[in-house]
Design a protein around this motif. Structure first.
Motif: not given
Length: 168
Positions: A57, A59, A118
């Motif tokens: 996850s 970014y 992302e």
């Protein structure tokens, strides 16, 4: 290092990637020997290049630099590169266009624009995205500016959720 797949862990180790202040991992791979004089009179190496990797996850938080930045897809999941421009957001999908619909191998971020990136999970099991970034004139950390949500307020009407989600 977070709990990553063997492939992601191997790439981080074999490419000697280090944590980046904006998120993810990186390593500079090239800094040109030639110098250029910029429009504002500053002198810089002509170009720099890095490996940049997002895992899980991770970014790349909203930031901007004073040079153009060209992103190149190498492996793994696609990446959405979001650029604030003309009061809105332009999103470039970086990836393998043969495997990822709407993707391109390269995307360009103009100098001075706020941008963030992302990883996109296409459901193929890849937990990382490996890209390259080429900056011309050369990247300098002294010209790197990380945004907070107050800085971004009002810059991209209707995109408050995205601005908040990718801010540090």
């Amino acid at each position: 290092m977070p709990d990553l797949s063997p492939a992601a862990t191997q790439l981080i180790r074999s490419l000697d990637l280090q944590p980046h202040p904006e998120g993810g991992y990186y390593r500079e791979t090239y800094r040109g020997r030639e110098h250029v004089v910029c429009q504002d009179g500053r002198t810089r190496e002509a170009s720099t290049a890095i490996y940049y990797m997002l895992c899980g996850s991770d970014y790349s938080a909203w930031h901007r630099i004073r040079s153009d930045e060209l992103w190149h897809f190498h492996a793994g999941s696609p990446v959405d590169v979001h650029v604030i421009a003309d009061g809105g957001i332009v999103t470039h999908r970086l990836g393998d266009p043969l495997r990822h619909a709407g993707a391109a191998f390269q995307a360009m971020v103009p100098a001075g624009h706020w941008f963030a990136a992302e990883r996109v999970d296409p459901g193929d099991g890849a937990d990382f995205a490996l890209v390259g970034c080429t900056v011309a004139p050369a990247f300098q950390f002294s010209e790197f500016e990380l945004a907070d949500i107050e800085t971004l307020a009002g810059l991209a009407s209707g995109h408050d959720a995205l601005l908040r989600r990718l801010a540090r």
